[in-house]
Design an enzyme around this catalytic site. Structure first.
Site, PDB file in Angstrom:
ATOM      1  CG  HIS A 129      -1.813  -1.126   1.376  1.00  0.00           C
ATOM      2  ND1 HIS A 129      -2.860  -1.351   0.528  1.00  0.00           N
ATOM      3  CD2 HIS A 129      -1.841  -2.142   2.287  1.00  0.00           C
ATOM      4  CE1 HIS A 129      -3.505  -2.441   0.897  1.00  0.00           C
ATOM      5  NE2 HIS A 129      -2.900  -2.942   1.959  1.00  0.00           N
ATOM      6  CG  ASP A 130       1.598   2.951   3.713  1.00  0.00           C
ATOM      7  OD1 ASP A 130       0.450   3.108   3.241  1.00  0.00           O
ATOM      8  OD2 ASP A 130       1.823   2.869   4.933  1.00  0.00           O
TER       9      ASP A 130
END
Ligand code: BDR
Ligand code: CA
Length: 304
Positions: free
Chosen positions: A241-242
């Site tokens: 995600h990040d």
């Protein structure tokens, strides 16, 4: 070099995003600001400093919001996903240095004003620090280069409820405030991050690297993959995600999206849901396509 501020709630995938940013020469990391989310803001600050120590980086860390923009907290820590310490139970001791004086909100405002239309803000936690910064200094809306947000789930289901993604759910008012402010946002939501996958085999290769960074990141990522396996049996890895938010700043061609007006549900069963309405004049570009293999190759070439 692109000047960036990374806003984190470190968190395992935040740790991977920090490593990716610090190890990418295209980026000038002006500072890393912290907020509550996966863990408390104090833990996020500590974890960020621990990760930077492994990276032998002196990037300044500035602590920010410990609670949501308006309401009482709706999301506590996530030991089942990120471990008791937030970094997969890898914490061996306290970092050698501490956070800078001052707070994240003032830091964001100051840096953006010093370099008009140059600074990109990458947020991979709640949007609380940014919402507070916009409320305090609305002129930054016109002065940032853009904001790249890991958050939301516009065309896909959520990951904390059937509707909501974790970063938006933890502070929906802040997200709503930011999306309505007119600040230019590129949204890296579950729409694209769930199409990325770091496999167990790729992560295992980090263990053979000579520095202490490889085993450190591998140990925490293995913990994260364990949580993924419980939520998505047979997945064989974890979503990035990040890191994808960082990747989309280094290489905007990794993702593609459409301009929209975004709304956040602020109550009821669908609390935290992000709904997008196509609008060529909208301030948010919602990414729905990603070249996942190109991104993964790039990420792996930089991290370990
Ligand atoms: C987001 O939520 C957090 O748990 C992760 O660090 C990531 O920022 C994914 O929904
Ligand atoms: Ca995060």
């Amino acid at each position: 070099m692109k000047p960036i501020i990374l806003d984190v709630d470190t968190g395992i995938d935040d740790a991977l995003a920090i490593s990716y940013a610090v190890r990418s020469q295209e980026l000038e990391v002006l500072g890393i600001t912290t907020c509550f989310g996966n863990v408390t803001v104090e833990e996020a600050t500590r974890n960020t400093l621990v990760v930077l120590e492994h990276l032998e980086s002196e990037v300044p860390v500035i602590a920010g919001a410990g609670k949501p923009f308006m309401r009482t907290p709706t999301k506590g820590s996530t030991p089942h996903i990120h471990g008791e310490d937030g970094i997969g139970n890898t914490l061996k001791g306290l970092p050698k240095r501490g956070a800078e004086e001052g707070n994240a909100v003032d830091f964001i405002i100051d840096q953006v004003k010093r370099r008009p239309r140059e600074v990109t803000l990458i947020t991979v936690g709640t949007l609380t620090n940014l919402a507070l910064a916009i409320r305090q200094a609305p002129e930054i809306v016109e002065l940032v280069e853009r904001v790249v947000v890991m958050g939301g789930a516009v065309t896909v289901p959520g990951n904390v409820t059937p509707y909501a993604e974790a970063n938006v759910y933890a502070d929906p008012d802040a997200a709503d405030y930011v999306f309505r402010s007119g600040i230019p946002v590129t949204l890296i939501g579950l729409d694209v991050t769930m199409k990325t996958l770091l496999s167990i085999d790729e992560m295992d290769r980090w263990r053979t690297k000579d520095s202490t960074l490889g085993p450190f990141l591998a140990d925490m990522t293995e913990f994260y993959m364990g949580a993924y396996e419980r939520f998505y049996p047979g997945i064989g890895g974890c979503a990035l995600h990040d890191p994808l938010a960082v990747g989309a700043v280094i290489r905007p061609d990794f993702v593609r999206g459409d301009r929209m007006r975004l709304q956040v549900n602020l109550d009821g069963e669908a609390l935290g849901r992000t709904t997008g309405m196509p609008d060529a004049a909208g301030s948010v570009t919602v990414c729905t396509e990603v070249d996942a293999s190109l991104f993964l190759e790039h990420f792996l070439s930089r991290v370990c």
